[in-house]
Design an enzyme around this catalytic site. Structure first.
Site, PDB file in Angstrom:
ATOM      1  N   SER A 199       0.798  -1.226   0.000  1.00 44.95           N
ATOM      2  CA  SER A 199       0.000   0.000   0.000  1.00 44.95           C
ATOM      3  C   SER A 199       0.831   1.276   0.000  1.00 44.95           C
ATOM      4  O   SER A 199       1.793   1.415   0.761  1.00 44.95           O
ATOM      5  CB  SER A 199      -0.926  -0.042   1.214  1.00 44.95           C
ATOM      6  OG  SER A 199      -0.888   1.158   1.929  1.00 44.95           O
ATOM      7  N   LYS A 200       0.424   2.171  -0.862  1.00 42.79           N
ATOM      8  CA  LYS A 200       1.098   3.461  -0.996  1.00 42.79           C
ATOM      9  C   LYS A 200       1.118   4.193   0.352  1.00 42.79           C
ATOM     10  O   LYS A 200       2.067   4.869   0.682  1.00 42.79           O
ATOM     11  CB  LYS A 200       0.301   4.265  -2.036  1.00 42.79           C
ATOM     12  CG  LYS A 200       0.748   5.672  -2.252  1.00 42.79           C
ATOM     13  CD  LYS A 200      -0.084   6.293  -3.368  1.00 42.79           C
ATOM     14  CE  LYS A 200       0.143   7.780  -3.460  1.00 42.79           C
ATOM     15  NZ  LYS A 200      -0.628   8.417  -4.526  1.00 42.79           N
TER      16      LYS A 200
END
Ligand code: GLU
Length: 550
Positions: free
Chosen positions: A297-298
């Site tokens: 996840s960013k």
């Protein structure tokens, strides 16, 4: 309904025909079997490691077949755009050696004959094909407001029906020409919708190059082709661009699989040959909290951003090598059998990609990277560390430049031999790796089993035992003899057998010298370190340590 008249009403400004563009962008002259692939990000400036992975796989597929890999910027969603967003992506690709044959090179410059390669500059092309779809009765304007669409959605929810604009809910499908003309002339905003020819009972099949045979219900949704501002949706732009630009293999994230029925239908009604599709599963990560797997996840994982690898200084070769290991599970075996081969020689196959989503593992990347860096010469390590430091650690860069010969010698320790040391995973590690060469230690990891008096005795004796001109072969036997004379076992085994007869063993003695000189318990070869530091510095450090042990 006179569709021609409607097309003219909606697209009076369009004078070209689809055929004009088909002629303008002829099929590329490429060898049989050549693949044309593309990477098509939004200009958000952010390149996710999954994006790099998709670009890498796409480029590989093109390279393997003497095809073409191009970069198209998908800027139809203005909300996601950031300033200089193209540069960030191009840089990211470049930093990892991904070569673009065609497409955007900077915010404004591009290369290739199939452009413009930025979607916002392709309005005329999209609208030309839209006009033709209206003429053929495959598209119509829809004037529904947000409130009306909301009402439709509520009704569908109440009746447990599929959401969307289709069948009886497609209110604007049956407007008459006169009704449309009145609304258009009154300046009412509208979107252009597909008049889907799909039927609710029909199913479609296609063969995904990664996931295999896929069967899904046919599309029946009258999806939006052009938004109120005349800009296309992803679906429509994808069909037009990938056809006109000659993409043979659409390689993209598998979040698009659910829309594939829309895309296949669009290719059909536009009369375009369908490309092959390969949907890549997202890169997964072991979730520490739940123990399960989740998407990288960013927001949560710094390693999701490609800039991370650049900033901490992973060599691009190592990152690409790692991506290959997660791309094709047979790569590692191949690499073991062909340690010196160019990775281009590996028979990379889309069909060998993981259907479930590769698991990302930084430890594995570290191992690959340490291995790679261990094969470089000391001069290479110096140059590449310097390149990294100039960008991310200027003080260290200055030090490296000032003391170039010394730095090269440091990087030469346990390198260039048969079993080079593998302890640098990324250029950032070299700051700490070289620290005690440039600075006298301030902290000491003394062995816990010896008293200060014992350690002082070892150091005092060693000052006399060590001689400037001893060879690597002479070094350790001398330490061993000294250890014995001070009451330590010559070998750890001996000590283990009879611990009460000794103060410790030769390893403890060497450890005291090591810590006195470097501050650390674990270092490369101590003989080489002492030699690199030089005799005077060695003596000064031993004296300082003796002082501190008082
Ligand atoms: N702009 C789309 C995305 O970023 C591209 C998908 C594709 O490769 O077609 O998801």
């Amino acid at each position: 309904m006179d569709n021609k008249k409607l097309a003219e009403l909606l697209f009076a400004h369009i004078t070209k025909s689809g055929e004009d563009f088909i002629i303008k962008y002829p099929k590329r002259n490429l060898p049989e079997g050549a693949k044309v692939t593309r990477f098509a990000p939004s200009p958000t400036g952010f390149l996710h490691i999954g994006g790099l992975f998709a670009a890498f796989v796409s480029e590989r597929a093109a390279r393997k077949t003497d095809g073409v890999f191009f970069l198209r910027i998908e800027d139809t969603d203005k909300k996601r755009e950031v300033e200089n967003g193209v540069t960030g992506i191009v840089q990211g690709l470049q930093n990892f050696g991904i070569r673009i044959d065609e497409g955007m090179l900077t915010e404004t410059e591009s290369l290739g004959d199939y452009g413009p390669y930025t979607q916002s500059q392709r309005k005329e092309i999209y609208q030309t094909f839209c006009k033709e779809l209206v003429e053929k009765g495959y598209a119509y304007p829809c004037f529904c407001t947000a409130e009306e669409l909301d009402e439709i959605r509520k009704k569908q929810e109440e009746n447990k029906l599929n959401p969307g604009y289709y069948g009886e809910f497609a209110k604007c499908r049956d407007l008459t020409y006169e009704e449309i003309e009145e609304k258009v002339k009154a300046g009412m905003p509208y979107v252009l919708r597909l008049k889907s020819p799909g039927s609710p009972d029909a199913r479609i099949k296609f063969c995904d190059e990664i996931k295999g045979e896929i069967e899904m219900p046919e599309n029946i949704q009258d999806i939006v082709l052009l938004k109120t501002d005349g800009i296309p949706t992803y679906h429509f732009a994808h069909a037009i661009d990938d056809h006109i630009m000659g993409t043979t293999d659409v390689i993209r994230g598998d979040e698009w699989i659910s829309s594939a029925p829309i895309h296949l239908q669009l290719f059909d009604i536009l009369g375009f040959e369908k490309p092959r599709f390969a949907h890549i599963s997202p890169i997964m990560k072991e979730d520490e909290e739940t123990g399960g797997k989740r998407k990288l996840s960013k927001r949560k994982d710094p390693e999701a951003a490609v800039t991370y690898y650049h900033e901490v200084g992973y060599p691009k070769e190592a990152v690409l090598e790692y991506l290959l290991t997660i791309a094709n599970s047979n790569y590692e075996e191949w690499r073991m059998a062909n340690p010196d081969a160019d990775s281009d020689d590996f028979d990379f196959k889309l069909s060998n990609m993981s259907k479930a989503g590769a698991l990302f593992d930084l430890m594995k990347l570290n191992d690959i990277s340490k291995n790679y860096i261990s094969t470089l010469t000391k001069e290479d390590v110096y140059e590449r560390t310097l390149d990294w430091a100039e960008a991310f650690c200027p003080e260290f860069a200055n030090l490296l430049k000032e003391k170039k010969d010394y730095a090269v010698r440091i990087f030469g320790i346990e390198r260039g031999n048969e079993k080079p040391r593998k302890d640098i995973a990324k250029w950032q590690d070299t700051v700490s790796y070289t620290k005690y060469f440039f600075e006298v230690p301030t902290q000491y990891e003394w062995p816990e089993n010896l008293s200060n008096a014992d350690m002082t005795e070892i150091l005092n004796t060693y000052k006399d035992v060590y001689s400037k001109d001893e060879t690597a072969e002479e070094w350790f036997p001398k330490v061993r003899d000294m250890a014995e004379s001070l009451g330590y076992a010559k070998a750890p085994k001996m000590y283990k057998k009879d611990p009460d007869s000794f103060k410790g063993h030769v390893g403890d003695v060497a450890s005291v010298i090591r810590v006195a000189v470097t501050g650390r318990k674990n270092t490369p070869d101590l003989y080489e370190i002492i030699n690199t530091l030089g005799y005077d510095e060695f003596l000064a450090r031993i004296d300082k340590a003796i002082e501190l042990l008082k």
